[in-house]
Motif scaffolding. Structure first.
Motif, short mmCIF file in Angstrom:
data_model
loop_
_atom_site.label_atom_id
_atom_site.label_comp_id
_atom_site.label_asym_id
_atom_site.label_seq_id
_atom_site.Cartn_x
_atom_site.Cartn_y
_atom_site.Cartn_z
N ILE A 164 0.86 -1.19 0.00
CA ILE A 164 0.00 0.00 0.00
C ILE A 164 0.89 1.23 0.00
O ILE A 164 1.81 1.35 0.82
N ILE A 166 0.98 5.33 0.35
CA ILE A 166 0.22 6.46 0.86
C ILE A 166 0.75 7.75 0.26
O ILE A 166 1.95 8.04 0.34
N SER A 172 -5.70 12.92 -0.10
CA SER A 172 -4.75 11.85 0.18
C SER A 172 -5.20 10.54 -0.45
O SER A 172 -6.39 10.21 -0.44
N LYS A 173 -4.23 9.79 -1.00
CA LYS A 173 -4.53 8.52 -1.66
C LYS A 173 -3.84 7.36 -0.95
O LYS A 173 -2.68 7.47 -0.56
N HIS A 174 -4.56 6.25 -0.81
CA HIS A 174 -3.98 4.98 -0.38
C HIS A 174 -4.12 4.03 -1.57
O HIS A 174 -5.24 3.63 -1.92
N ARG A 176 -3.30 0.53 -3.48
CA ARG A 176 -2.88 -0.86 -3.28
C ARG A 176 -2.23 -1.39 -4.55
O ARG A 176 -2.82 -1.34 -5.64
N GLU A 270 -7.40 9.01 9.14
CA GLU A 270 -7.00 8.46 7.84
C GLU A 270 -6.11 7.23 8.00
O GLU A 270 -6.37 6.19 7.38
N ILE A 271 -5.08 7.33 8.82
CA ILE A 271 -4.12 6.24 8.96
C ILE A 271 -4.75 5.02 9.63
O ILE A 271 -4.44 3.87 9.29
N LEU A 274 -6.05 1.98 7.71
CA LEU A 274 -5.18 0.90 7.26
C LEU A 274 -5.28 -0.32 8.17
O LEU A 274 -4.95 -1.44 7.75
N GLU A 277 -7.28 -2.98 6.74
CA GLU A 277 -6.80 -3.59 5.50
C GLU A 277 -6.07 -4.90 5.78
O GLU A 277 -5.61 -5.16 6.89
N VAL A 282 3.78 -1.09 3.81
CA VAL A 282 3.28 0.25 3.54
C VAL A 282 4.44 1.14 3.10
O VAL A 282 5.50 1.14 3.73
N TYR A 294 3.09 12.58 8.72
CA TYR A 294 2.59 11.23 8.40
C TYR A 294 3.51 10.16 8.96
O TYR A 294 3.05 9.11 9.44
#
Length: 334
Positions: A164, A166, A172-174, A176, A270-271, A274, A277, A282, A294
């Motif tokens: 993943i 970040i 913000s994008k995560h 995969r 946001e974090i 994860l 998931e 990461v 971050y």
């Protein structure tokens, strides 16, 4: 100048234009401004009733002004260089809307959607637009080009079964990664929500702007960690946001500390996503501005998985590397 190109990373809130050596991705000169697509689109709407200029011509005028400044005193051959643009310029609010590529999206760039715009009388440069990627309920423009570039510069991503990545930012994008492809991604309005809350809400009087990239002193770091702690799964974000106001009203935190409290609260939510998931490595892909916060959040919320920092200097070259990789498949530069 035969080994040079003009690279443009045109985002929602930022604009970067570079004269780039294609052999080693080094930047000969660059211009960075806040002329993002969102702000310019709003300016165009305000001015168009009087000027009658089309949106495309408006953007080309802005781009031409920056190009003239970038190429001032450069070799004459630069006037025939192509301008390669990734990001929001290919959106509905940009120069020309391009359809999104779909998932899975190969990290070698072959699945990208591109369009060539021939030189015009008032804009004597060829433009090559690179579009974005869509999922069934999400979209991105720009990050996929950076991902292609990162994979080109950081080969371990191409061989990872899953990872993943970040991308902190306005949205913000995560992302995969699975076996050399972008398999899925999620967008978080972390940066935009922070901006709106801190400047256009009842909270604006409770926070004072701070430099995100600066080293936090003990009190600011503790406020940031307190915000992260408040982002636990039992809490409600809408309720916790109001504590930013009460922190200041009741003298519990200064306005400067509250800035980092709000940052920790939003980044924490946001974090923490994860943790839902499937466990996999990461990669934190961030420039200097948000990298520090971050990294602290990820360390504080230790996810129980390997975390690799993609260095800011590599991120600085990622969009350029990705643009060149995509062009190898679609529009080989002269």
């Amino acid at each position: 100048m035969k080994n040079f190109m003009v690279s443009c990373d045109w985002g929602t809130t930022k604009f970067r234009l570079c004269l780039v050596n294609r052999d080693d991705f080094t930047v000969d000169r660059e211009i960075i401004t806040k002329d993002g697509i969102l702000g310019l689109f709003n300016k165009w709407k305000e001015e168009t009733s009087q000027s009658g200029i089309t949106l495309k011509d408006y953007y080309l005028g802005v781009l031409r002004t920056h190009l003239d400044k970038l190429l001032e005193d450069a070799a004459a051959e630069t006037r025939s260089l192509s301008v390669v643009i990734s990001g929001m310029a290919s959106s509905k609010a940009g120069i020309a809307e391009l359809p999104y590529a779909t998932l899975p999206f190969s990290l070698d760039g072959k699945d990208a959607v591109t369009k060539c715009i021939v030189p015009l009388q008032n804009f004597p440069f060829e433009i090559i637009l690179i579009s974005g990627v869509k999922a069934h309920d999400d979209v991105m423009r720009g990050e996929e080009t950076q991902m292609v570039g990162i994979a080109n510069l950081e080969s371990t991503l191409l061989t990872a079964d899953e990872a993943i990545c970040i991308f902190p930012g306005t949205h913000s994008k995560h992302i995969r990664i699975s076996k050399g492809n972008i398999a899925s991604f999620k967008t978080y309005l972390t940066g935009e929500l922070f901006q709106l809350l801190s400047t256009h809400s009842v909270l604006q009087g409770a926070v004072a702007f701070q430099d995100n990239s600066a080293v936090l002193d003990e009190r600011n770091m503790q406020a940031f960690y307190n915000g992260i702690a408040q982002s636990n799964k039992e809490s409600n974000l809408l309720n916790k946001l109001f504590t930013v106001r009460t922190n200041e009203l009741m003298g519990m935190l200064s306005r400067q500390e509250n800035y980092f409290y709000l940052s920790g609260l939003l980044i924490g939510y946001e974090i923490r996503a994860l943790q839902q998931e499937k466990t996999c490595p990461v990669f934190l892909c961030s420039g200097n501005n948000m990298f520090h916060l971050y990294r602290l959040a990820i360390e504080k919320l230790w996810l129980g998985v390997p975390v690799k920092n993609i260095a800011p200097d590599l991120m600085d070259r990622a969009a350029i590397s990705g643009q060149l990789k995509i062009l190898q498949n679609h529009h080989p530069l002269k």
